[in-house]
Enzyme design. Structure first.
Site, PDB file in Angstrom:
ATOM      1  CG  ASP A 106      -2.226  -0.687   1.064  1.00 30.74           C
ATOM      2  OD1 ASP A 106      -2.325  -1.370   0.039  1.00 30.74           O
ATOM      3  OD2 ASP A 106      -2.976  -0.762   1.968  1.00 30.74           O
ATOM      4  CG  HIS A 148      -7.136   5.023   4.914  1.00 26.36           C
ATOM      5  ND1 HIS A 148      -8.412   4.982   5.296  1.00 26.36           N
ATOM      6  CD2 HIS A 148      -7.259   5.027   3.294  1.00 26.36           C
ATOM      7  CE1 HIS A 148      -9.228   4.490   4.447  1.00 26.36           C
ATOM      8  NE2 HIS A 148      -8.627   4.534   3.187  1.00 26.36           N
ATOM      9  CG  ASP A 184     -12.410   7.567  -0.117  1.00 29.54           C
ATOM     10  OD1 ASP A 184     -12.284   6.157  -0.111  1.00 29.54           O
ATOM     11  OD2 ASP A 184     -11.459   8.088  -0.451  1.00 29.54           O
ATOM     12  CG  HIS A 186     -11.357   2.827   0.939  1.00 31.17           C
ATOM     13  ND1 HIS A 186     -11.214   3.455  -0.393  1.00 31.17           N
ATOM     14  CD2 HIS A 186     -11.226   1.348   0.477  1.00 31.17           C
ATOM     15  CE1 HIS A 186     -10.963   2.262  -1.319  1.00 31.17           C
ATOM     16  NE2 HIS A 186     -10.905   1.218  -0.655  1.00 31.17           N
ATOM     17  CG  ASP A 273     -12.516   5.358  -3.474  1.00 30.25           C
ATOM     18  OD1 ASP A 273     -13.357   6.405  -3.213  1.00 30.25           O
ATOM     19  OD2 ASP A 273     -11.453   5.441  -2.946  1.00 30.25           O
ATOM     20  CE1 TYR A 317      -6.595   5.010  -5.288  1.00 33.10           C
ATOM     21  CE2 TYR A 317      -8.727   4.195  -4.747  1.00 33.10           C
ATOM     22  CZ  TYR A 317      -7.520   5.173  -4.333  1.00 33.10           C
ATOM     23  OH  TYR A 317      -7.250   5.541  -3.169  1.00 33.10           O
TER      24      TYR A 317
END
Length: 407
Positions: A106, A148, A184, A186, A273, A317
């Site tokens: 990552d 994150h 997002d 996530h 995303d 992405y």
């Protein structure tokens, strides 16, 4: 049935800025990593060709590089030192660097990593300063949104947490309450955890359920730490949720809690995303649905915060098909000049995309959808997984803000 209002009536007056220069694309994990800086370059090229930058649009502001002293307002000194060592000698990572999330798939290490990451932070700090000082009503840091990273480690493509640092800077400069909304796909785990115990910061994350997606967190019962209960809000949506469900959920939770919190500044993260074409997740939004979320957050900033709005980028992405179109809509809304979704993508931009990638680019700024959703007040379906998710969040959080969780 509620519906996106399109471009009519959405323009607003007030100074608006974008904190950007091309050197921010040095935040680059390498040619095989999903988070290619090409997405940022293509976004800003498209914005320029559509006339969104400069006179009558977004004034460009040079991004400074954040100092170590600024970084350690949120991050511990050990992380900053580890990132500096790793970027100075990427081929020789020590155990502490590895333990802080560096050198993973990552977060692969690259030369100059500390400078590049601190530059992204500096851009978001400047966007926060622009709004906090009153120089701008809206300001956007499109390379930011690295949500994150934790206090002590890098995570999920995020070396430092520029969003948390921007929020902390607003607090340090005297802002009493900040609301953060993260759309997002996530969960915005780093920002949430950094402010878990801070009642001055409301964090709201609208994301695909952690049962199906990294980082595996962000459930409705996660509501904040002691003395800050109710300041973490998690709306975890079922995989496969599209425009209608996503917007129904958003409008059933986000505006009500933000209004109750009464923030002085709204900070938002706009990872795109959540799109149906994104290769790393499983929601099914269109660019049109994402645009509707940007309009809603813009309007909420004006309703609750006097228009004081700091916007950042985030994940995304599908580098050509989605990110530039989604973020150009965001930039246009920040500029107070929302674009008609039927706007044609300039031929010169499409030719540039084909020349550098060999791919055909979309010809319009729309996916051909007209976002519409059923208002929560129109009824609750106990058999719907989406409605179950919404009600779980309302039941966990609404009473903590003096709100009725029931439909």
């Amino acid at each position: 049935m509620a519906q996106d209002r399109g471009g009519a009536g959405d323009a607003c007056a007030g100074p608006a800025t974008a904190v950007f220069d091309a050197s921010l694309t040095e935040y680059d994990f390498g040619p095989t990593h999903p988070m290619s800086p090409m997405r940022v370059d293509l976004t800003m090229r498209l914005a320029e060709q559509l006339g969104l930058l400069g006179d009558g649009g977004l004034r460009l502001v040079e991004p400074p590089v954040a100092t170590d002293e600024q970084l350690t307002r949120v991050h511990d000194e050990g992380l900053v030192a580890a990132v500096s060592r790793a970027g100075a000698d990427p081929g020789n990572l020590d155990a502490e660097c590895l333990g802080r999330g560096l050198g993973s798939s990552d977060n692969p290490v690259f030369a100059g990593m500390h400078h590049a990451a601190a530059h992204v932070v500096g851009a978001t700090l400047e966007a926060a300063r622009q709004v906090g000082s009153g120089e701008s009503l809206h300001s956007v840091s499109i390379t930011g949104g690295l949500h994150h990273a934790m206090r002590d480690r890098s995570s999920g493509f995020c070396v430092y947490n520029d969003v948390a640092l921007g929020i902390q800077a607003l607090l340090d400069d005297g802002v009493e309450r900040v609301a953060y909304v993260d759309v997002d796909v996530h969960h915005g785990d780093g920002v949430e955890q950094i402010f878990w115990d801070d009642p001055r910061v409301l964090t709201i994350s609208v994301h695909e359920t952690g049962q199906a997606l990294f980082p595996g967190t962000g459930f409705p019962t996660d509501t904040g730490g002691p003395g800050a209960d109710g300041t973490a809000v998690n709306l975890a949506l079922p995989s496969g949720t599209g425009d209608a469900g996503w917007l129904r959920a958003f409008h059933a939770v986000v505006p009500q809690v933000v209004r109750a919190f009464e923030p002085q500044v709204l900070v938002t993260q706009h990872g795109c995303d959540s799109h149906m074409d994104d290769p790393l997740a499983h929601l099914m939004l269109s660019v049109d649905g994402q645009r509707a979320s940007y309009l809603a957050l813009h309007d909420l900033a004006h309703e609750v915060c006097g228009g004081r709005w700091v916007a950042t980028g985030g994940g995304g992405y599908a580098l050509v098909e989605v990110v530039p179109r989604a973020w150009v809509h965001l930039l246009a809304i920040v500029a107070g000049r929302p674009l008609d979704p039927e706007t044609r993508v300039p031929a010169a931009w499409r030719e540039h995309v084909e020349a550098i990638t060999g791919w055909s680019a979309p010809s319009r700024l729309t996916d051909g959808r007209t976002p519409a959703w059923r208002d929560w007040e129109d009824g609750y379906d106990p058999e719907s997984r989406l409605d179950q998710a919404v009600l779980a969040t309302r039941a966990a959080v609404f009473p903590l803000h003096g709100l009725d969780p029931m439909p």
